[in-house]
Scaffold this motif. Structure first.
Motif, PDB file in Angstrom:
ATOM      1  N   PHE A 210      12.444   7.709  -2.832  1.00  0.00           N
ATOM      2  CA  PHE A 210      13.085   7.587  -1.518  1.00  0.00           C
ATOM      3  C   PHE A 210      12.681   6.296  -0.826  1.00  0.00           C
ATOM      4  O   PHE A 210      13.518   5.580  -0.258  1.00  0.00           O
ATOM      5  CB  PHE A 210      12.705   8.798  -0.666  1.00  0.00           C
ATOM      6  CG  PHE A 210      13.262   8.767   0.720  1.00  0.00           C
ATOM      7  CD1 PHE A 210      14.606   9.030   0.953  1.00  0.00           C
ATOM      8  CD2 PHE A 210      12.445   8.469   1.802  1.00  0.00           C
ATOM      9  CE1 PHE A 210      15.130   9.000   2.246  1.00  0.00           C
ATOM     10  CE2 PHE A 210      12.958   8.434   3.095  1.00  0.00           C
ATOM     11  CZ  PHE A 210      14.304   8.699   3.306  1.00  0.00           C
ATOM     12  N   VAL A 211      11.390   5.960  -0.891  1.00  0.00           N
ATOM     13  CA  VAL A 211      10.907   4.725  -0.258  1.00  0.00           C
ATOM     14  C   VAL A 211      11.460   3.500  -0.984  1.00  0.00           C
ATOM     15  O   VAL A 211      11.839   2.503  -0.350  1.00  0.00           O
ATOM     16  CB  VAL A 211       9.369   4.714  -0.229  1.00  0.00           C
ATOM     17  CG1 VAL A 211       8.845   3.355   0.202  1.00  0.00           C
ATOM     18  CG2 VAL A 211       8.858   5.796   0.709  1.00  0.00           C
ATOM     19  N   HIS A 212      11.526   3.539  -2.338  1.00  0.00           N
ATOM     20  CA  HIS A 212      12.122   2.421  -3.091  1.00  0.00           C
ATOM     21  C   HIS A 212      13.541   2.145  -2.598  1.00  0.00           C
ATOM     22  O   HIS A 212      13.910   0.986  -2.325  1.00  0.00           O
ATOM     23  CB  HIS A 212      12.160   2.762  -4.588  1.00  0.00           C
ATOM     24  CG  HIS A 212      10.840   2.609  -5.268  1.00  0.00           C
ATOM     25  ND1 HIS A 212      10.519   3.284  -6.424  1.00  0.00           N
ATOM     26  CD2 HIS A 212       9.745   1.884  -4.962  1.00  0.00           C
ATOM     27  CE1 HIS A 212       9.301   2.962  -6.802  1.00  0.00           C
ATOM     28  NE2 HIS A 212       8.805   2.116  -5.922  1.00  0.00           N
TER      29      HIS A 212
ATOM     30  N   ASN B 134       0.830  -1.208   0.000  1.00  0.00           N
ATOM     31  CA  ASN B 134       0.000   0.000   0.000  1.00  0.00           C
ATOM     32  C   ASN B 134       0.866   1.260   0.000  1.00  0.00           C
ATOM     33  O   ASN B 134       0.545   2.245  -0.666  1.00  0.00           O
ATOM     34  CB  ASN B 134      -0.913   0.005   1.230  1.00  0.00           C
ATOM     35  CG  ASN B 134      -1.993  -1.060   1.145  1.00  0.00           C
ATOM     36  OD1 ASN B 134      -2.363  -1.501   0.049  1.00  0.00           O
ATOM     37  ND2 ASN B 134      -2.486  -1.504   2.291  1.00  0.00           N
ATOM     38  N   LEU B 135       1.960   1.220   0.749  1.00  0.00           N
ATOM     39  CA  LEU B 135       2.847   2.379   0.776  1.00  0.00           C
ATOM     40  C   LEU B 135       3.437   2.643  -0.605  1.00  0.00           C
ATOM     41  O   LEU B 135       3.469   3.795  -1.078  1.00  0.00           O
ATOM     42  CB  LEU B 135       3.967   2.146   1.794  1.00  0.00           C
ATOM     43  CG  LEU B 135       5.013   3.262   1.914  1.00  0.00           C
ATOM     44  CD1 LEU B 135       4.388   4.536   2.457  1.00  0.00           C
ATOM     45  CD2 LEU B 135       6.174   2.824   2.801  1.00  0.00           C
TER      46      LEU B 135
ATOM     47  N   LYS C  30      -0.922   4.615  -1.399  1.00  0.00           N
ATOM     48  CA  LYS C  30      -1.988   4.688  -0.408  1.00  0.00           C
ATOM     49  C   LYS C  30      -1.420   5.166   0.931  1.00  0.00           C
ATOM     50  O   LYS C  30      -0.226   5.083   1.176  1.00  0.00           O
ATOM     51  CB  LYS C  30      -2.651   3.324  -0.247  1.00  0.00           C
ATOM     52  CG  LYS C  30      -3.291   2.805  -1.527  1.00  0.00           C
ATOM     53  CD  LYS C  30      -3.910   1.436  -1.304  1.00  0.00           C
ATOM     54  CE  LYS C  30      -4.519   0.887  -2.587  1.00  0.00           C
ATOM     55  NZ  LYS C  30      -5.094  -0.470  -2.387  1.00  0.00           N
ATOM     56  N   SER C  31      -2.328   5.639   1.764  1.00  0.00           N
ATOM     57  CA  SER C  31      -1.924   6.115   3.088  1.00  0.00           C
ATOM     58  C   SER C  31      -1.809   4.944   4.050  1.00  0.00           C
ATOM     59  O   SER C  31      -2.657   4.043   4.053  1.00  0.00           O
ATOM     60  CB  SER C  31      -2.935   7.128   3.632  1.00  0.00           C
ATOM     61  OG  SER C  31      -2.996   8.268   2.792  1.00  0.00           O
TER      62      SER C  31
ATOM     63  N   VAL D  32       0.887   8.363   6.733  1.00  0.00           N
ATOM     64  CA  VAL D  32       2.009   8.626   5.829  1.00  0.00           C
ATOM     65  C   VAL D  32       1.628   8.155   4.427  1.00  0.00           C
ATOM     66  O   VAL D  32       0.950   7.145   4.249  1.00  0.00           O
ATOM     67  CB  VAL D  32       3.281   7.883   6.303  1.00  0.00           C
ATOM     68  CG1 VAL D  32       4.462   8.262   5.431  1.00  0.00           C
ATOM     69  CG2 VAL D  32       3.575   8.206   7.747  1.00  0.00           C
ATOM     70  N   SER D  33       2.106   8.907   3.428  1.00  0.00           N
ATOM     71  CA  SER D  33       1.885   8.541   2.034  1.00  0.00           C
ATOM     72  C   SER D  33       3.044   9.087   1.200  1.00  0.00           C
ATOM     73  O   SER D  33       3.601  10.150   1.498  1.00  0.00           O
ATOM     74  CB  SER D  33       0.551   9.096   1.523  1.00  0.00           C
ATOM     75  OG  SER D  33       0.405   8.843   0.136  1.00  0.00           O
ATOM     76  N   VAL D  34       3.424   8.333   0.160  1.00  0.00           N
ATOM     77  CA  VAL D  34       4.514   8.778  -0.714  1.00  0.00           C
ATOM     78  C   VAL D  34       4.099   9.980  -1.546  1.00  0.00           C
ATOM     79  O   VAL D  34       4.952  10.660  -2.137  1.00  0.00           O
ATOM     80  CB  VAL D  34       4.977   7.625  -1.632  1.00  0.00           C
ATOM     81  CG1 VAL D  34       5.592   6.512  -0.828  1.00  0.00           C
ATOM     82  CG2 VAL D  34       3.831   7.105  -2.485  1.00  0.00           C
ATOM     83  N   THR D  35       2.806  10.256  -1.607  1.00  0.00           N
ATOM     84  CA  THR D  35       2.336  11.408  -2.383  1.00  0.00           C
ATOM     85  C   THR D  35       2.542  12.727  -1.649  1.00  0.00           C
ATOM     86  O   THR D  35       2.253  13.789  -2.206  1.00  0.00           O
ATOM     87  CB  THR D  35       0.845  11.229  -2.708  1.00  0.00           C
ATOM     88  OG1 THR D  35       0.107  11.092  -1.477  1.00  0.00           O
ATOM     89  CG2 THR D  35       0.614   9.977  -3.552  1.00  0.00           C
TER      90      THR D  35
END
Length: 708
Positions: A485-487, A460-461, A465-466, A474-477
């Motif tokens: 950054f999350v990848h 979901n992240l 999605k939140s 938290v959301s990547v958007t």
């Protein structure tokens, strides 16, 4: 006479009884008390004396009844009756008063007269009512006068007593005030005396304290002199020790620099020994022996440096041993160059002969000018007998592509990584990093449902999605660079779990691998970054043996080999091998498992064919002491069963090759202290070949796990 005396006597007795029963008649008097208070009772004990006012009282009280009695004789019979009734009460009082005041002899003449003359008695009886009230009134007036006088006297005595009391109080008060003044003066005198005594005591104690202080100062000066001498001696001793320690460190650092220079020279000399160097024009030369021995010498020098770093500075014996290894490497290179030079000379001679033969062949027109076939065949055999020290070109291109992709990813979220002043971006960075790394840290083999929740949270992240982390949404958007950054952080965390969690607990490899494989399948970007991180942290997962380039420091080269170097101190070999094994085990688990709950079970993004390629490439390269045996054993233990099920007979050929050809090469470069991993590998191969099967890996997830 008796008749007249009887009622009067009875009346007297009644009067006495009435007085006795009255409140005054019941009073008790104490003679002794009266004698003490004679001044108060003086009036009561003195004889009765009528005051000057008694005539006025008699005129006012006694005269009025006498006037009333005079006309009563000529009045009607009813009036004497009233007077008689009124005088009866007075008679009772008079009789009582007569009894108390008149002597008894006064009654006797009256009785005598009465007895002698009845007429007179009757006259007395007729006159008594008129006389009796005057006597009663007189007595009553006397009594009242006495009471009034007694009251006045008591009042006067009370007044005098009060004055006396007031005088006594004033006297006592004056005396008390005087005594209080004397007491205050005495108290003040005592306080002054006490103050003087205390002052004297303080002065005396102060003098004694000053004397004691002087003694203490003298003792302190004496002790200070002694301590200064001791400190001076200790400081000199410390300086001597520091000087010795400095000299020892300088000598140790000099020896360490000498070891590093020897290692650098050995590595440079080893680069000159190219095991793939096969001169096509020198078919009769084989450099594989030189390459093997060069690798052994490099391994010995590197192991010597690691050992000396663990215990401190190297000893002179270590430097001497390294110098002998350097001399051997130089001799090896010189011998190789001599052999190459001899081979070149032979080649020239052969070229001359060949040119002559070619001329003859041209004349006969039966053969074309070419390199002799026997030379080519000989070269081909030497190529098979020798092994590589570098990976294939295609594998290296793949390695560099992954590293370039990782660098581009880092550059793509530079705003987030460099947010030092922007608090909002820093908060987003922290939240995203927690959301990416905390679920990976929570992966465990407790239950399949929990593992699925963790996978869904990560998916979901990455899907935009939140998610909830630390009580925050938290959301990547939230940031344009949040997804990249999350990848990057997620892939880095998976590799870190391999080097820490899997290294400590091998059974955790499959739970982490199944989540990583599922995320890799849905988000291929994470898989590429995972490989880039894995290859950088563990170059043997390529496999790739980094070479020492010119200008590269020894510490940097050790980092390229996978070692953790902090403050010029390299990590211990056991810890290094444990980390490398954990990452290889995680990689071996990832290539054979897939996420079972995907909507579409497609092809594995990085399947067993990559594992077969890794194993083949490892066996085509020269082994490294202690490293190659450890990683081969870990890889085969985790992935051997899956490779056997896929490749069957080809896999058994590979196992036989390892046992018969490759293990002897590992033994040739392994010292006596590094035989542990090699022994485990040999036992594993023997058991598998004897039983004709490879045991299933420990920690593999069973179908029942996903029902928990």
């Amino acid at each position: 006479m008796e008749r007249g005396a009887g009622p009067e006597r009875e009346l007297r007795w009644r009067t006495l009884a009435a007085l006795r029963s009255s409140s005054k008649g019941q009073l008790s008097y104490r003679r002794r008390r009266w004698l003490q208070d004679e001044d108060i009772l003086e009036g009561c004990m003195s004889p009765l004396v009528l005051s000057p006012y008694s005539g006025w009282v008699l005129d006012r009280v006694v005269g009025q009844p006498a006037q009333e009695n005079t006309p009563s004789r000529s009045s009607t019979p009813k009036e004497p009756t009233l007077l008689t009734s009124g005088s009866s009460s007075l008679e009772k009082v008079a009789s009582g008063s007569h009894q108390g005041s008149s002597p008894p002899s006064s009654t006797e003449p009256s009785e005598t007269k009465g007895n002698g003359d009845p007429g007179l008695l009757e006259a007395d009886q007729e006159a008594s009512p008129a006389i009796l009230p005057s006597k009663v009134t007189e007595v009553e007036g006397c009594i009242r006068m006495y009471e009034e006088m007694h009251r006045l006297k008591g009042k006067e005595g009370l007044r005098r007593r009060q004055e006396q009391q007031e005088q006594m109080v004033r006297a006592v008060s004056d005396l008390a005030s005087e005594q209080l003044k004397r007491f205050d003066e005495l108290k003040e005198l005592k306080q002054h005396q006490e103050f003087q005594d205390l002052k004297e005591v303080l002065e005396k104690s102060s003098k004694e304290a000053q004397g004691q202080q002087e003694k203490l100062k003298e003792e302190h000066r004496h002790r200070a002199k002694i301590l200064n001498l001791k400190l001076r001696e200790a400081e000199q001793q410390r300086q001597r020790q520091e000087e010795l320690e400095r000299l020892r460190k300088e000598e140790g650092q000099e020896r360490l620099r000498r070891l590093y220079s020897i290692q650098e020279e050995v590595l440079q000399l080893n680069q000159q020994i190219d095991p793939n160097y096969r001169h096509k024009d020198l078919p009769k030369i084989d450099l594989s022996a030189y390459s093997n021995r060069g690798n052994q010498i490099c391994g010995l020098v590197s192991g010597l440096i690691r050992t000396t770093n663990e215990r401190g500075f190297p000893a002179p014996a270590d430097v001497a041993h390294a110098e002998r290894a350097l001399q051997e490497m130089r001799a090896l290179v010189a011998s190789m160059q001599q052999e190459i030079a001899a081979a070149v000379e032979v080649k020239r001679r052969d070229e001359k002969e060949e040119s002559q033969k070619q001329k003859e062949l041209l004349e006969k027109q039966k053969m074309k000018a070419q390199t002799p076939a026997p030379a080519q065949q000989s070269g081909g055999k030497q190529q098979k007998e020798g092994l590589q020290v570098k990976a294939e070109e295609s594998i290296m291109q793949w390695y560099h592509q992954l590293q370039d992709a990782a660098e581009q990813c880092v550059a793509s979220f530079s705003e987030i990584s460099n947010c030092k002043d922007n608090n909002e971006v820093k908060k987003i960075k922290t939240d995203l990093q927690k959301a990416a790394t905390i679920p990976v840290s929570q992966i465990s083999s407790r239950s399949g449902s929990q593992l699925r929740e963790i996978f869904d949270k990560i998916d979901n992240l990455l899907s935009g999605k939140s998610v909830q982390t630390g009580g925050r949404t938290v959301s990547v958007t939230q940031h344009p660079q949040g997804l990249e950054f999350v990848h990057y952080k997620l892939a880095e965390k998976f590799v870190k779990q391999g080097g820490e969690e899997v290294a400590a607990h091998r059974d955790a490899a499959f739970t982490i691998a199944v989540v990583a494989s599922g995320i890799w399948e849905l988000h291929p970007r994470v898989g590429d970054l995972f490989l880039a991180h894995l290859h950088k942290k563990c170059p043997y997962s390529v496999p790739f043996y980094p070479a020492l380039k010119e200008g590269t420091s020894v510490e940097e080269y050790q980092r390229m080999l996978g070692y953790d170097v902090e403050d010029s101190k390299v990590e211990e070999q056991d810890h290094f091998l444990k980390r490398m094994s954990g990452m290889i085990c995680l990689y071996a688990a990832i290539i054979q498992v897939q996420w079972p709950h995907g909507n579409k079970q497609g092809k594995h993004p990085h399947g067993l064919n990559y594992g077969w390629r890794w194993l083949s490439q490892m066996l085509n390269m020269e082994p490294l002491a202690d490293v190659t045996a450890t990683l081969l054993f870990c890889f085969l233990e985790v992935c051997g069963n899956a490779l056997l099920n896929l490749y069957k007979a080809q896999f058994w050929k590979m196992m036989v090759f390892i046992q018969e050809d490759y293990i002897p090469r590992i033994e040739a470069i392994t010292s006596s202290g590094q035989m542990g991993s090699l022994t485990r590998l040999k036992q594993f191969l023997e058991e598998c070949l004897q039983q004709k099967k490879v045991p299933a890996p420990k920690g593999a997830l069973k179908p029942s796990f996903w029902k928990s």
